[in-house]
Design a protein around this motif. Structure first.
Motif, PDB file in Angstrom:
ATOM      1  N   LYS A  42      12.023  -6.354 -22.344  1.00  0.00           N
ATOM      2  CA  LYS A  42      12.702  -5.618 -22.157  1.00  0.00           C
ATOM      3  C   LYS A  42      14.091  -4.868 -21.854  1.00  0.00           C
ATOM      4  CE  LYS A  42      13.369  -9.891 -25.301  1.00  0.00           C
ATOM      5  NZ  LYS A  42      14.037 -10.978 -26.539  1.00  0.00           N
ATOM      6  N   ASP A  43      13.919  -3.718 -22.038  1.00  0.00           N
ATOM      7  CA  ASP A  43      14.164  -2.984 -22.362  1.00  0.00           C
ATOM      8  C   ASP A  43      14.572  -1.900 -20.422  1.00  0.00           C
ATOM      9  OD1 ASP A  43      14.422  -0.902 -25.144  1.00  0.00           O
ATOM     10  OD2 ASP A  43      15.737  -2.746 -25.225  1.00  0.00           O
ATOM     11  N   LEU A  44      12.725  -2.354 -20.370  1.00  0.00           N
ATOM     12  CA  LEU A  44      13.227  -1.836 -18.831  1.00  0.00           C
ATOM     13  C   LEU A  44      13.098  -3.069 -17.819  1.00  0.00           C
ATOM     14  CD1 LEU A  44       8.977  -1.504 -18.729  1.00  0.00           C
ATOM     15  CD2 LEU A  44      10.613   0.316 -19.122  1.00  0.00           C
ATOM     16  N   SER A  45      12.805  -4.315 -18.207  1.00  0.00           N
ATOM     17  CA  SER A  45      13.955  -5.368 -17.396  1.00  0.00           C
ATOM     18  C   SER A  45      15.821  -4.513 -17.118  1.00  0.00           C
ATOM     19  CB  SER A  45      14.370  -7.034 -17.547  1.00  0.00           C
ATOM     20  OG  SER A  45      15.064  -6.580 -18.545  1.00  0.00           O
ATOM     21  N   GLU A  46      15.991  -4.445 -18.056  1.00  0.00           N
ATOM     22  CA  GLU A  46      17.506  -3.792 -17.910  1.00  0.00           C
ATOM     23  C   GLU A  46      17.874  -2.949 -16.232  1.00  0.00           C
ATOM     24  OE1 GLU A  46      18.957  -2.663 -21.517  1.00  0.00           O
ATOM     25  OE2 GLU A  46      19.175  -4.639 -22.552  1.00  0.00           O
ATOM     26  N   LEU A  47      16.400  -2.327 -16.198  1.00  0.00           N
ATOM     27  CA  LEU A  47      16.550  -1.367 -14.757  1.00  0.00           C
ATOM     28  C   LEU A  47      16.549  -1.877 -13.923  1.00  0.00           C
ATOM     29  CD1 LEU A  47      13.978   1.288 -16.749  1.00  0.00           C
ATOM     30  CD2 LEU A  47      16.401   1.635 -16.051  1.00  0.00           C
ATOM     31  N   LYS A  48      16.343  -3.004 -14.100  1.00  0.00           N
ATOM     32  CA  LYS A  48      15.903  -3.876 -12.283  1.00  0.00           C
ATOM     33  C   LYS A  48      17.695  -2.941 -11.664  1.00  0.00           C
ATOM     34  CE  LYS A  48      16.190  -8.043 -10.466  1.00  0.00           C
ATOM     35  NZ  LYS A  48      16.150  -9.866 -10.184  1.00  0.00           N
ATOM     36  N   GLY A  49      17.422  -2.669 -10.384  1.00  0.00           N
ATOM     37  CA  GLY A  49      18.415  -2.160  -8.878  1.00  0.00           C
ATOM     38  C   GLY A  49      18.794  -0.608  -9.750  1.00  0.00           C
ATOM     39  N   ASP A  50      17.891  -0.068 -10.720  1.00  0.00           N
ATOM     40  CA  ASP A  50      18.451   1.174 -10.778  1.00  0.00           C
ATOM     41  C   ASP A  50      17.330   1.784 -10.304  1.00  0.00           C
ATOM     42  OD1 ASP A  50      20.772   0.331 -11.639  1.00  0.00           O
ATOM     43  OD2 ASP A  50      19.820   0.843 -14.184  1.00  0.00           O
ATOM     44  N   ILE A  51      16.712   1.449 -10.327  1.00  0.00           N
ATOM     45  CA  ILE A  51      15.095   2.745  -9.501  1.00  0.00           C
ATOM     46  C   ILE A  51      14.998   2.230  -8.226  1.00  0.00           C
ATOM     47  CG2 ILE A  51      12.929   2.663  -9.303  1.00  0.00           C
ATOM     48  CD1 ILE A  51      12.368   1.589 -12.211  1.00  0.00           C
ATOM     49  N   ALA A  52      15.027   3.363  -7.183  1.00  0.00           N
ATOM     50  CA  ALA A  52      15.491   3.289  -5.647  1.00  0.00           C
ATOM     51  C   ALA A  52      13.505   3.646  -5.328  1.00  0.00           C
ATOM     52  CB  ALA A  52      16.196   4.285  -5.648  1.00  0.00           C
ATOM     53  N   PHE A  53      13.430   3.868  -4.456  1.00  0.00           N
ATOM     54  CA  PHE A  53      11.519   3.645  -3.825  1.00  0.00           C
ATOM     55  C   PHE A  53      11.625   4.908  -3.153  1.00  0.00           C
ATOM     56  CE2 PHE A  53      10.817   0.093  -6.477  1.00  0.00           C
ATOM     57  CZ  PHE A  53       9.324   0.660  -7.259  1.00  0.00           C
ATOM     58  N   PHE A  54      10.967   5.742  -2.696  1.00  0.00           N
ATOM     59  CA  PHE A  54      11.263   6.494  -1.298  1.00  0.00           C
ATOM     60  C   PHE A  54      10.747   6.233  -0.213  1.00  0.00           C
ATOM     61  CE2 PHE A  54       7.036   7.079  -2.891  1.00  0.00           C
ATOM     62  CZ  PHE A  54       6.332   7.120  -1.301  1.00  0.00           C
ATOM     63  N   PRO A  55      11.270   6.854   1.094  1.00  0.00           N
ATOM     64  CA  PRO A  55      11.717   5.043   2.413  1.00  0.00           C
ATOM     65  C   PRO A  55      10.330   5.349   2.959  1.00  0.00           C
ATOM     66  CG  PRO A  55      13.107   7.416   1.951  1.00  0.00           C
ATOM     67  CD  PRO A  55      12.550   7.224   0.988  1.00  0.00           C
ATOM     68  N   GLY A  56       9.458   4.078   2.734  1.00  0.00           N
ATOM     69  CA  GLY A  56       8.769   4.060   3.685  1.00  0.00           C
ATOM     70  C   GLY A  56       7.284   3.358   2.471  1.00  0.00           C
ATOM     71  N   TYR A  57       8.218   3.200   0.951  1.00  0.00           N
ATOM     72  CA  TYR A  57       7.147   2.822  -0.295  1.00  0.00           C
ATOM     73  C   TYR A  57       6.807   1.577   0.520  1.00  0.00           C
ATOM     74  CZ  TYR A  57       5.512   1.660  -4.322  1.00  0.00           C
ATOM     75  OH  TYR A  57       4.295   1.165  -5.402  1.00  0.00           O
ATOM     76  N   SER A  58       5.136   1.331   0.223  1.00  0.00           N
ATOM     77  CA  SER A  58       5.002   0.116   0.586  1.00  0.00           C
ATOM     78  C   SER A  58       3.726  -0.097  -0.336  1.00  0.00           C
ATOM     79  CB  SER A  58       4.038  -0.050   1.631  1.00  0.00           C
ATOM     80  OG  SER A  58       3.505  -1.464   1.689  1.00  0.00           O
ATOM     81  N   PRO A  59       3.578  -0.723  -2.002  1.00  0.00           N
ATOM     82  CA  PRO A  59       2.592  -0.922  -3.091  1.00  0.00           C
ATOM     83  C   PRO A  59       1.043  -1.669  -2.004  1.00  0.00           C
ATOM     84  CG  PRO A  59       4.359  -2.708  -2.840  1.00  0.00           C
ATOM     85  CD  PRO A  59       5.009  -1.388  -2.049  1.00  0.00           C
ATOM     86  N   LYS A  60       1.421  -2.416  -1.595  1.00  0.00           N
ATOM     87  CA  LYS A  60       0.189  -2.985  -0.434  1.00  0.00           C
ATOM     88  C   LYS A  60      -1.043  -1.825   0.235  1.00  0.00           C
ATOM     89  CE  LYS A  60       2.381  -6.935   0.738  1.00  0.00           C
ATOM     90  NZ  LYS A  60       2.790  -8.467   1.749  1.00  0.00           N
ATOM     91  N   LYS A  61       0.030  -0.848   0.399  1.00  0.00           N
ATOM     92  CA  LYS A  61      -0.703   0.550   1.566  1.00  0.00           C
ATOM     93  C   LYS A  61      -2.084   1.064   0.516  1.00  0.00           C
ATOM     94  CE  LYS A  61       1.135   1.338   5.307  1.00  0.00           C
ATOM     95  NZ  LYS A  61       3.237   2.283   5.699  1.00  0.00           N
ATOM     96  N   LEU A  62      -0.689   0.994  -1.236  1.00  0.00           N
ATOM     97  CA  LEU A  62      -1.808   1.398  -2.211  1.00  0.00           C
ATOM     98  C   LEU A  62      -3.197   0.927  -3.261  1.00  0.00           C
ATOM     99  CD1 LEU A  62       1.456   2.616  -4.351  1.00  0.00           C
ATOM    100  CD2 LEU A  62      -0.031   4.241  -2.880  1.00  0.00           C
ATOM    101  N   ARG A  63      -2.985  -0.357  -2.241  1.00  0.00           N
ATOM    102  CA  ARG A  63      -4.041  -0.919  -2.693  1.00  0.00           C
ATOM    103  C   ARG A  63      -5.614  -0.569  -1.658  1.00  0.00           C
ATOM    104  NH1 ARG A  63      -1.328  -6.597  -3.486  1.00  0.00           N
ATOM    105  NH2 ARG A  63       1.217  -6.111  -4.163  1.00  0.00           N
ATOM    106  N   ASP A  64      -4.650  -0.493  -0.896  1.00  0.00           N
ATOM    107  CA  ASP A  64      -6.343  -0.302   0.571  1.00  0.00           C
ATOM    108  C   ASP A  64      -7.478   0.699   0.015  1.00  0.00           C
ATOM    109  OD1 ASP A  64      -5.538  -2.544   1.493  1.00  0.00           O
ATOM    110  OD2 ASP A  64      -4.584  -1.631   3.387  1.00  0.00           O
TER     111      ASP A  64
END
Length: 64
Positions: A42-64
């Motif tokens: 629940k504490d982590l869910s409060e961070l929603k919208g506060d975390i910015a990923f670096f430009p071009g970040y793609s979690p799908k690319k990390l799976r390959d």
């Protein structure tokens, strides 16, 4: 640590049966672990919208 608790016997007995654990101590410790994990989630869910990923970040690319 030794603690005296007034627990609901029916809930404790049913939890012992369903969990397959052997002692009441194991049941209480496991319940506390699950509860703590839920509180942290629940504490982590409060961070929603506060975390910015670096430009071009793609979690799908990390799976390959």
């Amino acid at each position: 640590m030794r603690v005296n608790l007034d627990l609901d016997k029916e809930i404790l007995d049913e939890t012992l049966i369903l969990s397959g654990l052997k002692t009441k101590k194991q049941v209480v410790n496991l319940a506390l672990k699950y509860y703590l994990k839920e509180l942290k989630r629940k504490d982590l869910s409060e961070l929603k919208g506060d975390i910015a990923f670096f430009p071009g970040y793609s979690p799908k690319k990390l799976r390959d």
